[in-house]
Design a protein around this motif. Sequence first.
Motif, short mmCIF file in Angstrom:
data_model
loop_
_atom_site.label_atom_id
_atom_site.label_comp_id
_atom_site.label_asym_id
_atom_site.label_seq_id
_atom_site.Cartn_x
_atom_site.Cartn_y
_atom_site.Cartn_z
N PRO A 386 -91.98 -97.62 -21.94
CA PRO A 386 -91.03 -97.17 -22.96
C PRO A 386 -91.67 -96.56 -24.19
N LEU A 387 -92.93 -96.88 -24.45
CA LEU A 387 -93.61 -96.30 -25.61
C LEU A 387 -93.73 -94.79 -25.49
N ARG A 388 -93.64 -94.27 -24.26
CA ARG A 388 -93.76 -92.83 -24.05
C ARG A 388 -92.50 -92.08 -24.49
N THR A 389 -91.44 -92.79 -24.81
CA THR A 389 -90.20 -92.11 -25.22
C THR A 389 -89.69 -92.63 -26.56
N GLU A 390 -90.60 -93.09 -27.42
CA GLU A 390 -90.18 -93.65 -28.70
C GLU A 390 -89.90 -92.59 -29.75
N THR A 391 -90.66 -91.49 -29.73
CA THR A 391 -90.54 -90.48 -30.78
C THR A 391 -90.01 -89.17 -30.22
N ASN A 392 -89.51 -88.32 -31.11
CA ASN A 392 -89.07 -87.00 -30.68
C ASN A 392 -90.21 -86.23 -30.03
#
Length: 470
Positions: A386-392
């Motif tokens: 999930p860390l791969r989709t935390e930021t824009n």
Amino acid sequence: MATRATKKTVKKAAAKAVKAVKKVVGKEAPTPAAVRLPALHESTTSSGLKVLAAQRGVLPLVAVRLIIRAGSSVDPADKHGLSDFTARLLRRGTAKLSADELDETIEFVGASFSVGSSEDVLSLFVATPAEHFPEMMSVLGQLVREPSFPEREVELARERALAGFVNDLDDPSVVADRAFNRALWGEHPYGHDVGGSKAHVRTFTREDLVRFHRERMGPRVSLLSVVGAVSPDVVAREAEKAFAGWEGGPEAPVELPPADMKTSGRIILVDKPEQTQTQVRIGGPGFRVGHADYFPAAAMNNVLGGGFTSRLVNEVRVERGLTYGIHSYFEMMNAGGVFGISTFTQTDKTREMIDVTLAEVAKVRQKGITPAELKKAQRYLAGLYPLRTETNESVASVISDIRVHGLGDDWVEKFRERLMEVKPKQTVEVATKYLFAQPPLIVLVGKASEVKKQLTGLGPVTVVPASDYE
């Protein structure tokens, strides 16, 4: 690197650290919430540029990634590094704005621009406050449609690059990586460093950059991803304004030949007589990005050498104190990939390091990993994803990668499900396939007079000077 005097200290500290990590990683993790990408809206500009827009988040920020399929693999045969060099010069002026004016325009609104090049793609990244999105899109369009490549900027960039090659020779890790890549890929388009070499970069001219831009960078081999607090309609409208009239580049991405790696137990020994340590790289063929073996290979590799509690770390660092760091990895590109191991050790421990490492690899190749190890790796990797989709920015990158590499739009949503479906038998199959069923390539960088005599029986040894990799 640990000396004899500090070996016990290193071993004790490493064991303590590994124990602490195991205590955390070994716990049952709660089932994480589903990971989903925001809805994607697709459009195409009049110039043929495909655009993906994803409205996301409450913060007034927008991230943009423009991918152009013009990475180092399409460098001319006598101009290695030209893609990377061209990418860096895009920021140094356009038909309307000088380098200083570009910097002032971007910094004034609190935005940021960066560029990068890999084997497969050249990328431009933009992060901007949402209210300045139209202005920054206009700047991005200028950078790729009408870069000016000022002669003086080209000269300065060339001088900096050449100075960098000289400095790189002082870093044995950089030399080892270059030697390893070149030996594995050979004459394949992936077989040269993304940044090129001193012999090639010194020949770069402004005309080379203009030609590369015209022939390789165009809308039909590009993809624009925009993620953040902006509506898809605005994205489509501003993309059309920014990229209308963009011409040049090929009609379709260049088709690269498949990899044909011949490791054959070769040993490349790069001589750096002043070194007291040896950089070690061991590797062979892997697989392309998006391959069906990805999930079982990721789990298997996490156990072997992809994590801090891996078998290689335990045996090489904790039990024997041969190094501070060792890791194994799969590197994947469009036309193929590599399975490799990277580490370093004392000069007089080079052979022991190689033998111990290959022995651990052989254990996994012959028997696979245990069900308990697989379960732990699955939980760990699923928890990290999930860390791969935390930021824009990360979402824009993931969206681009999915489309460029043909991973499928359900890649993110199904990632952890596919990972958790991996069975022990599959890890045995990928281990048998990729963990050096044939003798691997070994690249060593160190004091050749001391290292070579330790290599008896491993395979044919070729000694080369470090200057070959400048």
